[in-house]
Every structure is written in structure tokens, then in C-alpha cells.
Design an enzyme around this catalytic site. Structure first.
Site, PDB file in Angstrom:
ATOM      1  N   SER A 190      11.882  22.148  31.890  1.00 31.08           N
ATOM      2  CA  SER A 190      13.298  21.934  31.600  1.00 31.08           C
ATOM      3  C   SER A 190      13.486  21.349  30.190  1.00 31.08           C
ATOM      4  O   SER A 190      13.053  21.964  29.220  1.00 31.08           O
ATOM      5  CB  SER A 190      13.916  21.038  32.682  1.00 31.08           C
ATOM      6  OG  SER A 190      15.316  21.050  32.606  1.00 31.08           O
ATOM      7  N   ASP A 412      15.875  31.260  38.060  1.00 31.09           N
ATOM      8  CA  ASP A 412      16.488  30.041  37.535  1.00 31.09           C
ATOM      9  C   ASP A 412      17.623  30.412  36.592  1.00 31.09           C
ATOM     10  O   ASP A 412      17.493  31.339  35.790  1.00 31.09           O
ATOM     11  CB  ASP A 412      15.425  29.226  36.784  1.00 31.09           C
ATOM     12  CG  ASP A 412      16.007  28.015  36.077  1.00 31.09           C
ATOM     13  OD1 ASP A 412      16.970  27.424  36.600  1.00 31.09           O
ATOM     14  OD2 ASP A 412      15.496  27.668  35.002  1.00 31.09           O
ATOM     15  N   HIS A 469      13.822  26.946  38.969  1.00 34.09           N
ATOM     16  CA  HIS A 469      13.565  26.006  37.878  1.00 34.09           C
ATOM     17  C   HIS A 469      12.309  25.188  38.121  1.00 34.09           C
ATOM     18  O   HIS A 469      11.543  24.924  37.200  1.00 34.09           O
ATOM     19  CB  HIS A 469      14.783  25.078  37.756  1.00 34.09           C
ATOM     20  CG  HIS A 469      14.872  24.319  36.480  1.00 34.09           C
ATOM     21  ND1 HIS A 469      15.071  24.924  35.256  1.00 34.09           N
ATOM     22  CD2 HIS A 469      14.810  22.990  36.222  1.00 34.09           C
ATOM     23  CE1 HIS A 469      15.137  23.998  34.308  1.00 34.09           C
ATOM     24  NE2 HIS A 469      14.972  22.821  34.867  1.00 34.09           N
TER      25      HIS A 469
END
Length: 492
Positions: A190, A412, A469
Site C-alpha cells: 500500500s 484491489d 489489497h
């Protein structure tokens, strides 16, 4: 070494030990450096017994504080490799946010034990990354999780965080000198798409660290490419519909090129606000399009006892005027506020880490506040300096010393696979292995396509089919296979 600030747990004793060491005769000092490796780790940080486990692990683990820059104390949790730790690589892991805890990675993704829904029980993870590596989980920046600063100043930015993480890494190798020659890899997901490359540029200039490479999962590599690709991703996954798509094409695109990132056309901005609502606020799980939203369809803001709970991390469409106005409103809101990633449930993890017995086992100072998965004020006041990681990647690749893996779960939406693939393509490197499926053996079903991979000189881009994710949470077997092959220089 003298300092007016209060030393974090373990550091006062370390400073006293350094003064004693300085006074030792050269011969005795030489003998100490020949001491067995397993006598070097800091005994005061060793986790003697971890609550929640039916059986304590055979591998050693440590929890304590590393000295960041200034008066920052960054909490670390280090789990040694389950086999042959002396010769296994050291792997740093950072979660993103900015402002979210790396213990999320440990307890819900790829750590040796995973938190269970009751918030008290830990179960061993058969696909733990410490099966093949010594894993260092660092809560960064200060203010996140159990990390703190003596001056309680938690406003920071990309370059400050990179420097503080670098200082903490240096301190780790002072605490664990037996690992200073092991291969070192920097990994994260991320917003660690910014943390990791910016840290790597500092580490590559330090010959005392044996940096071998970095791996970034579902990383924020470029705001522009992330936003532009997300609109295509949303349309081709059936989220936008033809009316909205046609309007976007009319008002945001010209001569075959679309700008969904910083377009000033009022009609384009209006339609992008609609896209932003569908992707981030309608109840879809932004971290995994095909997974349910924990707790049902949430609002951006909800009340929970005396706490305002915010469901937004703000890494998509950050240039939209409505988004910027919303940030300012939140900043002025005051009161007790908690930031939770949308459509996730961190209750079990928070319950576990705020248990007094767990905090004691992890050597957490009693005066520190409760642990939260993300820190609202760190996130909201964070200054994002870099809009793209292009310069950092090119600098790392130009040395021709490091191997780099950019990987993405392909469902994601927070940091979608297309944006990261576009980013890697934009580095204009010579293609060595054309895009192809990569395989993993999944139990009795035999070898299956785990995703797709393509490789250029010293960098690979890889997708994990059906993962969101948090790749190791969604596809633990494939994630472990990918990680192992990356560390061991094996073909994907």
C-alpha cells in the site's frame, strides 16, 4: 552518549553497556566480538511467552523499541526464521496508510500466527513468511500503533519517515549484530509503495547493510497512474455503466488520452466525483472488489460510543476539490477520532493488542495509549512529498545490484494492478521475460495459474489472481510461493 530525553525501554541499559564496552581492553573487546551469535540478541526484548498460543513457538521472537530520528521510538516485533535463522535473510515489512500499523501484516497476513475472531486466540500460520526469512515488523511512523515520540510531535512527511526508518534499521543491527551480514530485503504494501523505495535509496548508500532487493505489494507508485487506471478498472469491472463512461470520455479525454488525475474541466470533475463515490463510498470493498464489506455498507463517518470512526485513507482522487475540503473538515473536527480502513474489521486485533498481558509480553510501556490499526492524526496531517516513485526506482535499478518485485492482487481497487503495471512499463526497461502465467501447486487440485508475471532487467511485475489489497490474507499459498521464489532467485 548523553541525552536530556527519556530513553525508551531497553535503550538506557544499552547506553550503559556501550559505556562499559568503550572502557574494555582491546583484547577483551576482541574476545567479545567472537562470542556465539545467539548471545548477541537483546535479552530484555525477548518475548518469553506470548498469550493466546496453545503452544509457544520453537523460534525466538523479540519486541521492543528502535531509535528513529530525533526523539522517535519505533516499536518493532522481530520473529526469527523457523529454520536456520543464522543464514536466512532479514526482511523488513511495513504496512502503509500512511499511518497504519505493520502489526496488521504480522497478525492478519503473513506472520507466524494469525489472530482469531475471538480477539484472544492465535493460530499458527502454515504459510508464514518466517518459514524462509527472519521477519522484522516495524510500526512506522511514530504515533502509529505502539510507536511514540518524546516530544509528541507526529506531523511528518515522506522524507522524514524514510530517514527515521533508516535510523531504526541501523539501530536494529546494533541490537542484533549477529544479523548485520545477512541478506537484507525491504518489503511492504500500500503506502509502503512510497515508504520502501525512499528508504531503499538511503540504505543503498550504507555499505554496512547487505541490501539485496525490495518487494512492494499493491503499492502506491504513482498517484497519476493509480487514478487514471482506476477509472478504466472500474468501467471494465462493470461498476460505472455506459452513460457515465461516455460522459467521462467526452469531458476528461482528448486525442485518445484521458486525464482522470488533475483535470480542471468542471464537467470532468463532476463525473470523477461520481466515480469516487461508486468506488470508495457506495459499499463496495475497495480492497477486494469481490469480497463482502465487513459490517455491511458503511458511511464515511460513524459514531461509536465516544469515538468518531472514519472510513477513509485518501490515496485515490486526492486532487478532487471535494476530497480536499473533506480533509480540512476532518482536521478541524477535534475530539476522539479513530481511522479504520474501509470494509475491514480490526476489532479482534485491537482487543488482543490492548490486552494488558499481551502488552506486558511485548514490553510496551504502561503509559502509552491504546493500540489502533491506523492513527487518524498521523494520516490526516501527513505531507505527501512524492507524487511518483520513478526517480527512486531508476536510481535503485541503475546500480544493477538489487532485484525488485512489484506485485498486485488483481481485484484491489485501492492500488490497482493496472496502475502499477503502467508504472513499471514507464521505467522503459528492456523486457527479458514476456508476460506469462506463473503457477503454484494448490493442494490436491494440482498446479494452477496463480497470476501473471513479466520481467525486465532486475525488476519483475507480478499479479496474484483473485487477491485483493492484502495478498497474503486472500491467497496465502500463492503469496508464500511468490515470496520464497523472490528471496531465493528462483523463476516465478
Amino acid at each position: 552518549m548523553t541525552s536530556s530525553r527519556r530513553a525508551p525501554p531497553g535503550h538506557q541499559r544499552r547506553e550503559e553497556a556501550e559505556m562499559v564496552r568503550a572502557a574494555l581492553s582491546p583484547l577483551l573487546l576482541l574476545l567479545l566480538t567472537w562470542a556465539p551469535r545467539n548471545h548477541a540478541a537483546p535479552s530484555q526484548d525477548k518475548i518469553a511467552s506470548l498469550p493466546g498460543l496453545a503452544k509457544q513457538p520453537s523460534f525466538r521472537q523479540y519486541s521492543g523499541y528502535l531509535r528513529g530520528s530525533g526523539s522517535k521510538h519505533l516499536h518493532y516485533w522481530f520473529v526469527e526464521a523457523q529454520k536456520d535463522p543464522e543464514n536466512s535473510p532479514v526482511v523488513l515489512w511495513l504496512n502503509g496508510g500512511p499511518g497504519c500499523s505493520s502489526l496488521d501484516g504480522l497478525l492478519t497476513e503473513h506472520g507466524p500466527f494469525l489472530i482469531q475472531p475471538d480477539g484472544t486466540t492465535l493460530e499458527y500460520n502454515p504459510y508464514s513468511w518466517n518459514l524462509v526469512a527472519n521477519m522484522l515488523y516495524l510500526e512506522s511512523p511514530a504515533g502509529v500503533g505502539f510507536s511514540y515520540s518524546d516530544d509528541k510531535h507526529y506531523v511528518t512527511n515522506d522524507t522524514e519517515v524514510a530517514q527515521s526508518n533508516y535510523e531504526a534499521l541501523k539501530d536494529f543491527f546494533c541490537l542484533f549484530p549477529e544479523y548485520k551480514n545477512n541478506e537484507l530485503f525491504l518489503t511492504g504494501e500500500s503506502y509502503a509503495g512510497v515508504y520502501i523505495p525512499s528508504l531503499a535509496v538511503l540504505v543503498m548508500q550504507d555499505p554496512s547493510m547487505n541490501l539485496q532487493g525490495l518487494a512492494v505489494g499493491n503499492g502506491l507508485s504513482s498517484y497519476e497512474q493509480n487514478d487514471n487506471s482506476l477509472v478504466y478498472f472500474a468501467y471494465y469491472h462493470g461498476l460505472l455503466g455506459n452513460r457515465l463512461w461516455s460522459s467521462l470520455q467526452t469531458h476528461c479525454c482528448s486525442e485518445g488520452k484521458c486525464n482522470f488525475y488533475d483535470n480542471k474541466d468542471p464537467d470532468c470533475v463532476e463525473h470523477l466525483n461520481e466515480v469516487s463515490h461508486i468506488v470508495g463510498s457506495s459499499g463496495l470493498n475497495i480492497y477486494n472488489l469481490y469480497a463482502p464489506c465487513a459490517g455491511g455498507v458503511p458511511g464515511h463517518i460513524r459514531k461509536e460510543k465516544n469515538t468518531v470512526v472514519i472510513h477513509d485513507l485518501g490515496n485515490i482522487f486526492t486532487r478532487l476539490p471535494l476530497k480536499q475540503a473533506w480533509y480540512q473538515t476532518l482536521l478541524r473536527s477535534g475530539g476522539k477520532t479513530r481511522l479504520d480502513p474501509p470494509c475491514t474489521n480490526s476489532t479482534a486485533m485491537s482487543t488482543y493488542l490492548n490486552n494488558l498481558g499481551v502488552r506486558k509480553a511485548l514490553h510496551i510501556p504502561a503509559q502509552l495509549p491504546e493500540w489502533d490499526v491506523c492513527n487518524f492524526f498521523v494520516n490526516l496531517q501527513y505531507r505527501r512529498i512524492y507524487q511518483t516513485m520513478n526517480t527512486q526506482y531508476l536510481k535503485l535499478l541503475s546500480s544493477q545490484k538489487y532485484r525488485i518485485l512489484v506485485y498486485n492482487g488483481d481485484v484491489d481497487m485501492a492500488c490497482n494492478f493496472m496502475g502499477d503495471e503502467w508504472f513499471v512499463d514507464s521505467l522503459n526497461l528492456k523486457m527479458e521475460v514476456q508476460r506469462r502465467p506463473w503457477l503454484v501447486k494448490l493442494g490436491e487440485s494440482g498446479e494452477q495459474i496463480a497470476g501473471f508475471v513479466k520481467e525486465s532487467t532486475n525488476i519483475a511485475f507480478l499479479t496474484i489472481k483473485g487477491a485483493g489489497h492484502m495478498v497474503p490474507t486472500d491467497k496465502p499459498e500463492a503469496a508464500f510461493a511468490m515470496f520464497s521464489r523472490f528471496l531465493k532467485k528462483q523463476p516465478y
